[in-house]
Design a protein around this motif. Structure first.
Motif, PDB file in Angstrom:
ATOM      1  N   LEU A   1      -9.720 115.007 113.499  1.00  0.00           N
ATOM      2  CA  LEU A   1      -8.994 116.256 113.665  1.00  0.00           C
ATOM      3  C   LEU A   1      -9.068 117.120 112.408  1.00  0.00           C
ATOM      4  O   LEU A   1      -9.274 118.325 112.488  1.00  0.00           O
ATOM      5  N   VAL A   2      -8.929 116.517 111.233  1.00  0.00           N
ATOM      6  CA  VAL A   2      -8.793 117.295 109.995  1.00  0.00           C
ATOM      7  C   VAL A   2     -10.024 117.317 109.107  1.00  0.00           C
ATOM      8  O   VAL A   2     -10.034 118.010 108.095  1.00  0.00           O
TER       9      VAL A   2
ATOM     10  N   LYS B   1      -4.761 110.093 100.286  1.00  0.00           N
ATOM     11  CA  LYS B   1      -5.724 109.072  99.853  1.00  0.00           C
ATOM     12  C   LYS B   1      -7.157 109.595  99.943  1.00  0.00           C
ATOM     13  O   LYS B   1      -8.005 109.256  99.127  1.00  0.00           O
ATOM     14  N   TYR B   2      -7.418 110.444 100.929  1.00  0.00           N
ATOM     15  CA  TYR B   2      -8.771 110.966 101.133  1.00  0.00           C
ATOM     16  C   TYR B   2      -8.943 112.396 100.629  1.00  0.00           C
ATOM     17  O   TYR B   2      -9.875 113.098 101.020  1.00  0.00           O
ATOM     18  N   GLY B   3      -8.051 112.826  99.744  1.00  0.00           N
ATOM     19  CA  GLY B   3      -8.218 114.116  99.077  1.00  0.00           C
ATOM     20  C   GLY B   3      -7.745 115.333  99.843  1.00  0.00           C
ATOM     21  O   GLY B   3      -8.054 116.458  99.470  1.00  0.00           O
TER      22      GLY B   3
ATOM     23  N   GLU C   1       5.183 109.784 107.157  1.00  0.00           N
ATOM     24  CA  GLU C   1       4.921 109.230 105.824  1.00  0.00           C
ATOM     25  C   GLU C   1       3.538 108.585 105.760  1.00  0.00           C
ATOM     26  O   GLU C   1       2.798 108.784 104.805  1.00  0.00           O
ATOM     27  N   GLU C   2       3.181 107.830 106.796  1.00  0.00           N
ATOM     28  CA  GLU C   2       1.857 107.205 106.846  1.00  0.00           C
ATOM     29  C   GLU C   2       0.752 108.261 106.897  1.00  0.00           C
ATOM     30  O   GLU C   2      -0.289 108.103 106.257  1.00  0.00           O
ATOM     31  N   ILE C   3       0.972 109.312 107.666  1.00  0.00           N
ATOM     32  CA  ILE C   3      -0.024 110.380 107.801  1.00  0.00           C
ATOM     33  C   ILE C   3      -0.242 111.061 106.459  1.00  0.00           C
ATOM     34  O   ILE C   3      -1.388 111.254 106.027  1.00  0.00           O
TER      35      ILE C   3
ATOM     36  N   VAL D   1      -4.070 120.610 105.184  1.00  0.00           N
ATOM     37  CA  VAL D   1      -3.690 120.168 106.525  1.00  0.00           C
ATOM     38  C   VAL D   1      -2.255 120.606 106.814  1.00  0.00           C
ATOM     39  O   VAL D   1      -1.301 120.027 106.298  1.00  0.00           O
ATOM     40  N   PRO D   2      -2.085 121.651 107.641  1.00  0.00           N
ATOM     41  CA  PRO D   2      -0.732 122.062 108.016  1.00  0.00           C
ATOM     42  C   PRO D   2      -0.110 121.026 108.958  1.00  0.00           C
ATOM     43  O   PRO D   2      -0.757 120.537 109.890  1.00  0.00           O
TER      44      PRO D   2
END
Length: 84
Positions: free
Chosen positions: A9-10, A64-66, A56-58, A18-19
């Motif tokens: 998706l992002v 983590k991936y910038g 929180e996980e999202i 990422v909104p």
């Protein structure tokens, strides 16, 4: 959590922003694309709903991936019923 769906998706969001909007027990993660020079106009926007307790996980995954998650508290009443 389906991490592959979230990443798909992002993955092409401009400037890795990422909104994310919170409303009614859900968090909406947006895919955005821009065009024009210098890519100022959003021309494509799609959202996918996830459970609010996964926020929180999202956010952790995206960082983590910038990516740069931008979390907003709630949708406006017009947006909740589909009016822009």
């Amino acid at each position: 959590m389906d991490w592959q769906t979230l990443f798909a998706l992002v993955e092409e969001n401009c400037e890795k922003v990422v909104p994310i909007e919170m409303a009614s027990g859900l968090c909406y993660v947006y895919q955005t694309r821009k065009k024009g020079f210098p890519f100022r106009n959003v021309v494509y926007c799609q959202k996918k709903a996830f459970a609010a307790n996964e926020l929180e996980e999202i956010v952790t995954f995206l960082k983590k991936y910038g990516y740069h998650p931008e979390v907003q508290n709630a949708l406006t009443e017009a947006e909740k019923i589909g009016i822009k």
